[in-house]
Design a protein around this motif. Structure first.
Motif, PDB file in Angstrom:
ATOM      1  N   TYR A 268       0.828  -1.207   0.000  1.00 22.85           N
ATOM      2  CA  TYR A 268       0.000   0.000   0.000  1.00 22.85           C
ATOM      3  C   TYR A 268       0.860   1.254   0.000  1.00 22.85           C
ATOM      4  N   GLY A 269       0.344   2.292  -0.661  1.00 24.00           N
ATOM      5  CA  GLY A 269       0.879   3.618  -0.454  1.00 24.00           C
ATOM      6  C   GLY A 269       0.391   4.130   0.881  1.00 24.00           C
ATOM      7  N   GLY A 270       1.022   5.193   1.379  1.00 26.74           N
ATOM      8  CA  GLY A 270       0.645   5.598   2.713  1.00 26.74           C
ATOM      9  C   GLY A 270       0.750   7.080   2.974  1.00 26.74           C
ATOM     10  N   THR A 271       0.173   7.480   4.090  1.00 26.16           N
ATOM     11  CA  THR A 271       0.292   8.817   4.631  1.00 26.16           C
ATOM     12  C   THR A 271       1.386   8.775   5.693  1.00 26.16           C
ATOM     13  N   GLN A 272       2.499   9.432   5.426  1.00 32.40           N
ATOM     14  CA  GLN A 272       3.656   9.377   6.309  1.00 32.40           C
ATOM     15  C   GLN A 272       3.745  10.674   7.113  1.00 32.40           C
ATOM     16  N   PHE A 273       4.277  10.576   8.326  1.00 32.24           N
ATOM     17  CA  PHE A 273       4.442  11.761   9.168  1.00 32.24           C
ATOM     18  C   PHE A 273       5.548  11.495  10.179  1.00 32.24           C
ATOM     19  N   ALA A 274       5.908  12.531  10.901  1.00 28.24           N
ATOM     20  CA  ALA A 274       6.931  12.417  11.935  1.00 28.24           C
ATOM     21  C   ALA A 274       6.268  12.468  13.309  1.00 28.24           C
ATOM     22  N   ASP A 275       6.430  11.400  14.079  1.00 26.17           N
ATOM     23  CA  ASP A 275       5.954  11.403  15.462  1.00 26.17           C
ATOM     24  C   ASP A 275       7.128  11.830  16.339  1.00 26.17           C
ATOM     25  N   LEU A 276       7.123  13.093  16.730  1.00 29.10           N
ATOM     26  CA  LEU A 276       8.270  13.676  17.415  1.00 29.10           C
ATOM     27  C   LEU A 276       8.249  13.450  18.922  1.00 29.10           C
ATOM     28  N   SER A 277       7.353  12.596  19.402  1.00 36.34           N
ATOM     29  CA  SER A 277       7.365  12.253  20.827  1.00 36.34           C
ATOM     30  C   SER A 277       7.935  10.861  21.057  1.00 36.34           C
ATOM     31  N   GLY A 279      10.714   7.804  21.379  1.00 35.20           N
ATOM     32  CA  GLY A 279      11.994   7.736  22.059  1.00 35.20           C
ATOM     33  C   GLY A 279      13.172   7.646  21.103  1.00 35.20           C
ATOM     34  N   PHE A 280      14.373   7.751  21.640  1.00 33.70           N
ATOM     35  CA  PHE A 280      15.575   7.742  20.818  1.00 33.70           C
ATOM     36  C   PHE A 280      15.830   6.376  20.160  1.00 33.70           C
ATOM     37  N   ASP A 281      15.156   5.337  20.646  1.00 35.76           N
ATOM     38  CA  ASP A 281      15.326   4.014  20.056  1.00 35.76           C
ATOM     39  C   ASP A 281      14.375   3.787  18.885  1.00 35.76           C
ATOM     40  N   GLN A 282      13.653   4.825  18.493  1.00 32.27           N
ATOM     41  CA  GLN A 282      12.758   4.727  17.352  1.00 32.27           C
ATOM     42  C   GLN A 282      13.141   5.774  16.313  1.00 32.27           C
ATOM     43  N   GLN A 283      12.400   5.834  15.202  1.00 26.76           N
ATOM     44  CA  GLN A 283      12.847   6.630  14.067  1.00 26.76           C
ATOM     45  C   GLN A 283      12.061   7.921  13.864  1.00 26.76           C
ATOM     46  N   TYR A 284      11.269   8.302  14.835  1.00 33.73           N
ATOM     47  CA  TYR A 284      10.433   9.504  14.697  1.00 33.73           C
ATOM     48  C   TYR A 284       9.542   9.425  13.457  1.00 33.73           C
ATOM     49  N   ARG A 285       9.180   8.220  13.049  1.00 33.67           N
ATOM     50  CA  ARG A 285       8.351   8.048  11.861  1.00 33.67           C
ATOM     51  C   ARG A 285       7.061   7.337  12.217  1.00 33.67           C
ATOM     52  N   GLY A 286       6.008   7.733  11.566  1.00 32.96           N
ATOM     53  CA  GLY A 286       4.737   7.042  11.688  1.00 32.96           C
ATOM     54  C   GLY A 286       4.047   7.050  10.338  1.00 32.96           C
ATOM     55  N   GLY A 287       3.030   6.230  10.204  1.00 32.51           N
ATOM     56  CA  GLY A 287       2.326   6.232   8.938  1.00 32.51           C
ATOM     57  C   GLY A 287       1.103   5.344   8.948  1.00 32.51           C
ATOM     58  N   PHE A 288       0.145   5.684   8.072  1.00 32.97           N
ATOM     59  CA  PHE A 288      -1.056   4.894   7.849  1.00 32.97           C
ATOM     60  C   PHE A 288      -1.123   4.530   6.373  1.00 32.97           C
TER      61      PHE A 288
END
Length: 830
Positions: A268-277, A279-288
């Motif tokens: 699927y294509g997606g809606t991507q965004f930055a989740d800036l909350s 932690g440092f062990d993640q990539q600050y990325r989210g998406g649907f």
């Protein structure tokens, strides 16, 4: 073709329901319970009121035209101030060159109207930064780090009974779509500007409805330096009219729609965004993922495994301008998806219908299949508009190219001479309409959220989301067999992907489990997905190639080469109709000569080849597998066989029957061009195909993989062995007695490719070193050959020029642009 993608950007001020939803979605890595329109999506246009005279409490926005003063008046109920809504811009008329099309989708973003003194501002919040923590300070820190935008400022004209009237002319008569930039950048022209004195609003297409308002602008673009491409298609390229359609649309309601977490394995294509909350062990990325809303009418029956109708089905409408037989082909191909949605538990979930009489195809309530005319062949496209907050698709405008069937007909006509007195075993109309059915399903698939899947053709046609080349074989009677040219329905990957995107679940936990089960089934059944990025000529998976058919590229090349030889051996004037210019044989023969072109591209991917999976830890997939050296060497030999002089040569009887185009014939359809002016040039044609194959073999990434794999495995095919084999088959091979000029063309293509790679500063150092070594060896070989030459003939001149080019390179004076190249034929897509 790939859908227009709109990346998710986040609001500056978030309502409580959305902040809570993001916490549920991203903090625990599960989809969010959001909510949906009670009236359904805008695809269900028939259920919506269309009377612009209806006014009621909570009415959205109203637009009207002041024709006397050429103004657009926007009437805003006070209750609508500060409320988010969707703004969409669509190009309603085109240029006819493929860069600006009728129905081309433009801006899609969330805006709100804010009062600032005597002005109303159209404000666009930034939806890129988001926070899933639910903490207000964290949200403020994230949103303050990125800018908002003010898209327009409107002067308040009046305020009566809670309704504010503003003059919105300046915005709606502006070039929101960006036509001027396209004309300047893509068409080679100067600066274009909107001339307001020659622009106006179409009153018949500017209307208000309970959940959307539509504004249709007719804009005249002027320039003192018109674009060259525009001069060929416009009556006055210095004053061209383009119509833009603006849609102001109520956002989908929150209740009932759960954004589905993005998974790169799903297709699927997606809606991507930055989740800036995070932690440092993640990539600050989210998406649907992007998908339509489907909710079962009877959840209990759905849970029992019964097929259930959705509350609101997905409806697409046919452009009234689509002629027969395309109309029924588009309807049938589009309705393939109705069957696919049954895999997700829905009956009658999808339908293609005729557009209701009097309806405007630009109206945001209608998902459209548009018929697009151009001055030449171009792509069909499946874009959609989605809610940037959630990925919910709310509207689709598919553009179907009218030229495409002319290309398919050229392929069909090229088989006529070899088919015997009865002609091909599939009629021209059936052949082209089978392609258009699949084509329609493909483009609609994009608007359902699906990406291209370029490995599907090698797995038994598991998806309509691959690019299909016609599967033509040689029948038992020795004639072309077209009966299995195109698939006649969707495949296994389509069903699994729709299950992933559209299966309805009562809660987030059930959704996580259900989607995980679908991904596991894809893996267990080896029903694979590989997207656009890895299908290019420098890719490493042979089967991930556009316009190929076959379980392996060995199969594909053997089949297409056999068909090509049959078609070439029989090619004659029967490929055109009586009374047609013989020059038309040029475009028919182009498809015959290059019948194996795309399979050759896939074949070369075995060399330095590596299969891979979009593996995730714990899913059981093997991430990478280097292709065995035996297959790499076989592919190298087959690729060089395909550009041997005997395979590249064109029979003299064919070259003799193709004259230049007569006056009045479209010269753009002369696909095979050469250096001989009026004479058909088979040497340049051969050199072009050799250049294409050499470019694949000597690609910088491919050659780097050869070096990497050799360093890991001493038995691997090395780059040095590739070049040694290539030089043995070209420059060290005895000159062809039957086709010496073509042999020299192949040698020239090999030399140019080697010079380019050795001088490529982006290539791996070891690659450049090995390439330079082989150039030095060739230089020594040429020096000896020139010393021993008995006469100064064409072969002598060829070697002398080659040595001069090598010497310039070794002296650091090579200028690649100054070397004459054999052009690669840019055939239109089938």
């Amino acid at each position: 073709m790939s859908p227009d993608r709109v990346r998710g950007l986040h609001r500056r001020s978030l309502p409580a329901w959305y902040t809570a939803a993001c916490v549920a979605a991203l903090a625990v890595a599960s989809p969010v319970l959001l909510a949906a329109p009670t009236a359904g999506s805008f695809g269900a246009a028939d259920a919506l009121t269309t009377s612009p005279s209806v006014r009621q409490d909570g009415e959205f926005l109203r637009v009207r035209v002041d024709e006397a003063r050429n103004r657009l008046i926007l009437e805003i109920p006070a209750a609508q101030l500060g409320r988010d809504f969707l703004y969409q811009n669509t190009l309603a008329t085109g240029l006819g060159t493929g860069s600006l099309d009728r129905g081309q989708t433009g801006a899609n973003f969330i805006v709100k109207l804010e009062r600032r003194g005597s002005r109303i501002l159209m404000v666009r919040d930034n939806l890129y930064p988001r926070t899933s923590s639910g903490d207000a300070a964290t949200l403020r820190a994230a949103t303050d780090a990125f800018p908002r935008s003010v898209s327009a400022s409107f002067t308040i004209d009046s305020e009566n009974n809670g309704v504010i009237s503003v003059d919105a002319t300046s915005f709606f008569l502006s070039d929101v779509y960006g036509v001027a930039n396209s004309l300047r950048g893509g068409q080679g022209g100067g600066t274009y500007r909107v001339d307001a004195a020659r622009s106006w609003f179409d009153t018949d297409r500017t209307k208000s409805f309970p959940r959307n308002a539509e504004v249709h602008s007719v804009l005249t673009f002027t320039s003192d330096a018109p674009a060259a491409a525009a001069r060929r298609v416009a009556p006055d390229a210095g004053a061209m009219v383009f119509e833009q359609h603006h849609s102001l649309v109520v956002l989908p309601d929150a209740e009932g729609f759960r954004p589905r977490e993005y998974d790169g394995r799903s297709g699927y294509g997606g809606t991507q965004f930055a989740d800036l909350s995070l932690g440092f062990d993640q990539q600050y990325r989210g998406g649907f993922i992007n998908r339509w809303r489907l909710v079962p009418k009877d959840p209990a029956a759905y849970a029992r495994g019964e097929l259930v109708e959705p509350v609101t089905p997905i409806i697409y409408y046919l452009d009234p301008g689509i002629p027969a037989p395309y109309r029924e082909a588009f309807r049938e191909g589009g309705n393939w998806w109705a069957k696919v949605f049954e895999a997700a538990g829905f009956r009658n979930a999808f339908e293609v219908r005729d557009l209701p009489a009097g309806a405007d195809p630009m109206d945001a309530r209608y998902n459209m299949l548009m018929w697009v005319h151009r001055a030449g062949p171009g792509p069909s496209v499946g874009p959609s508009y989605s809610d940037p907050r959630t990925g919910e698709i709310v509207r689709a405008v598919v553009r179907m190219d009218a030229w495409r069937s002319l290309v398919d007909y050229n392929i069909w006509a090229g088989t006529v001479p070899a088919s015997g007195p009865s002609g091909p075993n599939v009629s021209a109309e059936d052949f082209t309409m089978l392609r258009r059915k699949q084509h329609t399903a493909h483009e609609i698939g994009h608007t359902l959220g699906l990406s291209h899947n370029y490995i599907a053709s090698s797995q038994g046609r598991t998806s309509v989301m691959d690019y299909p080349v016609p599967l033509i074989t040689v029948g038992s009677d020795g004639r072309p067999d077209l009966r299995d040219a195109y698939r006649t329905g969707p495949g296994a990957w389509d069903s699994l992907a729709i299950r992933f995107g559209y299966r309805w679940y009562p809660d987030a936990a059930a959704e996580r489990a259900g989607n995980a089960a679908v991904i596991k089934e894809m893996i267990d059944r080896n029903v694979r997905f590989i997207n656009d990025t890895y299908a290019n000529a420098n890719g490493s998976i042979p089967e991930v190639t556009r316009w190929v058919e076959g379980a392996t590229m060995f199969d594909a090349v053997e089949r297409t080469s056999r068909v090509r030889r049959l078609l070439m051996d029989n090619f004659d004037e029967r490929a055109i109709q009586p009374g047609e210019p013989m020059a038309m044989l040029n475009m028919r023969f182009a498809h015959v000569y290059l019948h194996h072109r795309y399979s050759l591209e896939g074949l070369v991917k075995y060399v330095g080849g590596m299969d891979f999976r979009f593996a995730m830890r714990g899913d059981g997939q093997v991430p990478t597998t280097v292709i065995p050296s035996s297959q790499q060497r076989r592919a190298l030999g087959m690729a060089l066989d395909a550009i041997s002089p005997a395979e590249l040569a064109v029979p003299a009887r064919i070259t003799a029957m193709i004259p230049p185009p007569p006056p009045g014939m479209n010269g753009d359809l002369t696909w095979i061009r050469g250096n001989a002016g009026t004479a058909f040039d088979p040497i340049t044609l051969a050199g072009g195909l050799a250049t294409e194959v050499m470019g694949y073999l000597l690609d910088r990434e491919r050659t780097a993989r050869l070096v990497v794999f050799k360093a890991q495995d001493p038995n691997a095919l090395s780059f040095d062995e590739v070049l040694d084999t290539l030089m043995a088959r070209t420059w060290r091979a005895p000159e062809s007695t039957q086709h010496p000029a073509i042999h020299r063309a192949v040698q020239r293509a090999a030399l140019d490719g080697l010079l380019d790679l050795a001088g490529d500063t982006r290539a791996m150092p070891e690659v450049r070193a090995i390439a330079t070594m082989h150039l030095q060896q060739l230089d020594e070989q040429l020096e000896e050959a020139l010393d021993d030459a008995a006469q100064r003939d064409a072969a002598y001149a060829h070697r002398l020029a080659a040595r001069a080019d090598i010497e310039r390179f070794l002296d650091g004076d090579d200028v690649p642009a100054s070397r004459t190249r054999f052009p690669v034929i840019p055939l239109p897509w089938p």
